[in-house]
Write an enzyme that holds these catalytic residues in place. Structure first.
Site, mmCIF file in Angstrom:
data_model
loop_
_atom_site.group_PDB
_atom_site.id
_atom_site.type_symbol
_atom_site.label_atom_id
_atom_site.label_comp_id
_atom_site.label_asym_id
_atom_site.label_seq_id
_atom_site.Cartn_x
_atom_site.Cartn_y
_atom_site.Cartn_z
ATOM 1 N N GLU A 69 -0.743 -0.896 8.324
ATOM 2 C CA GLU A 69 -2.209 -0.887 8.311
ATOM 3 C C GLU A 69 -2.739 0.350 9.030
ATOM 4 O O GLU A 69 -3.736 0.947 8.602
ATOM 5 C CB GLU A 69 -2.764 -2.159 8.953
ATOM 6 C CG GLU A 69 -4.263 -2.304 8.820
ATOM 7 C CD GLU A 69 -4.745 -2.430 7.382
ATOM 8 O OE1 GLU A 69 -5.707 -1.711 7.026
ATOM 9 O OE2 GLU A 69 -4.185 -3.233 6.615
ATOM 10 N N GLU A 76 -6.481 6.804 4.381
ATOM 11 C CA GLU A 76 -7.855 6.654 3.881
ATOM 12 C C GLU A 76 -8.795 7.651 4.538
ATOM 13 O O GLU A 76 -9.623 8.275 3.860
ATOM 14 C CB GLU A 76 -8.356 5.232 4.125
ATOM 15 C CG GLU A 76 -7.746 4.195 3.213
ATOM 16 C CD GLU A 76 -8.269 2.796 3.485
ATOM 17 O OE1 GLU A 76 -9.003 2.596 4.485
ATOM 18 O OE2 GLU A 76 -7.939 1.898 2.698
#
Length: 170
Positions: A69, A76
């Site tokens: 994550e 991102e």
């Protein structure tokens, strides 16, 4: 003098890493869910006194999802920095692939959770029995210590994430 500079660089590296973790937990809803689930799974493992061999599987799975994550967030952010608000199919592919890696990790964690927790949880539900922890066994003591440290870390991280930002004065 060089050793002191190396030590300062190492301390700065840890500081930046903690800042990255803090920012990820603070801004990413999925990471917040992963951290809370990690804490609950670790507490369940302690409550059910899972065997120490299974403890390693649980820790590996928990940290794998947290790592994925964090990397997903980094990818991102880097893609967003590069392309801004515009759409590009390669940017979408990169973000989707990173999210897919997190999904793979989460699926693995669920499978490990079923493997590790199904029998002891079923035994507790049926009989109210759970394995007794013998404190003279170093594995269980280490497990309790690791769970306690993880709990302290998670609480500290959550406090840090929701603490108001200090304004820097120019």
């Amino acid at each position: 003098m060089r050793n002191k500079n190396e030590w300062q660089r190492l301390k700065r590296s840890f500081f930046y890493a903690i800042c990255g973790i803090r920012e990820t937990v603070k801004t990413q809803r999925n990471m917040q869910i992963h951290v809370i689930m990690a804490l609950l799974v670790l507490l369940l493992g302690w409550f059910l006194a899972i065997p120490k061999g299974d403890v390693l599987l649980v820790f590996f799975s928990v940290f794998l999802v947290l790592i994925l994550e964090t990397v997903n967030t980094a990818i991102e952010k880097a893609v967003d920095l590069t392309i801004g608000d515009t759409f590009h199919p390669l940017a979408k592919a990169a973000k989707d692939a990173a999210a897919g890696a997190v999904l793979f990790g989460a699926i693995l964690s669920v499978l490990v959770g079923i493997y590790v927790f199904l029998e002891p949880l079923w035994q507790f539900i049926q009989n109210g029995e759970r394995r007794v922890i013998h404190t003279e066994e170093w594995g269980e003591i280490a497990f309790l210590l690791i769970v306690a440290l993880m709990f302290i870390f998670v609480v500290w991280l959550l406090v840090e994430c929701f603490r108001p930002e200090k304004k820097e004065e120019d």
